[in-house]
Design a protein around this motif. Sequence first.
Motif, PDB file in Angstrom:
ATOM      1  N   GLY A   1     -22.147  -3.775  17.416  1.00 44.45           N
ATOM      2  CA  GLY A   1     -22.064  -5.223  17.368  1.00 44.45           C
ATOM      3  C   GLY A   1     -22.892  -5.922  18.427  1.00 44.45           C
TER       4      GLY A   1
ATOM      5  N   ASP B   1     -26.121  -6.035  18.739  1.00 45.58           N
ATOM      6  CA  ASP B   1     -27.253  -6.726  18.115  1.00 45.58           C
ATOM      7  C   ASP B   1     -26.820  -8.091  17.573  1.00 45.58           C
ATOM      8  OD1 ASP B   1     -28.937  -4.608  18.653  1.00 45.58           O
ATOM      9  OD2 ASP B   1     -28.590  -3.660  16.702  1.00 45.58           O
ATOM     10  N   SER B   2     -25.671  -8.130  16.919  1.00 44.20           N
ATOM     11  CA  SER B   2     -25.174  -9.400  16.384  1.00 44.20           C
ATOM     12  C   SER B   2     -24.914 -10.387  17.505  1.00 44.20           C
ATOM     13  CB  SER B   2     -23.885  -9.174  15.594  1.00 44.20           C
ATOM     14  OG  SER B   2     -24.109  -8.293  14.531  1.00 44.20           O
TER      15      SER B   2
ATOM     16  N   GLN C   1     -28.239 -11.735  18.730  1.00 42.60           N
ATOM     17  CA  GLN C   1     -28.796 -12.697  17.779  1.00 42.60           C
ATOM     18  C   GLN C   1     -28.064 -14.035  17.872  1.00 42.60           C
ATOM     19  OE1 GLN C   1     -28.538 -10.846  13.949  1.00 42.60           O
ATOM     20  NE2 GLN C   1     -30.416  -9.645  14.224  1.00 42.60           N
TER      21      GLN C   1
END
Length: 151
Positions: free
Chosen positions: A114, A116-117, A120
Amino acid sequence: MAEHHQQTRDIMGHHNQPHHQQAQPRSHQVVKAATAATAGGSLLVLSGLTLAGTVVCLTIATPLFVIFSPVLVPAVITLSLLFTGFLASGGFGVAAITVLSWIYRYVTGRHPPGADSLDQARHKLAMKAREMKDKAEQFGQQHVGGQQTSS
């Protein structure tokens, strides 16, 4: 050689027939059915005895519940609240440890699931904040500029 191979197949029970289950002897089927009927009947009798025992115990216990209900009801409520509290406390503790572990792995660069999320979302939020700052500055300049020309 072919005769030896055929004899070996015959001894091991392999024939040239496909690997379908061969028809079982009638006595074997009767034994299976009798075993299943005995087990099913035994379980049915056991369930009937359990039901009868439950009804008898409930019949005996109902007057006791009525007599002791001023004590039992608050006790049950207290115990259920206590159990719920301990369960919730344990659940929140596990959740906290999981979150702290995730944050530690994220901060130390081990890239937890998670991450990366999160990166972002943080990037999108920073871009929107920058856009809003720019719009606010433009609005402020227009507002200040408009007042100076009208004065």
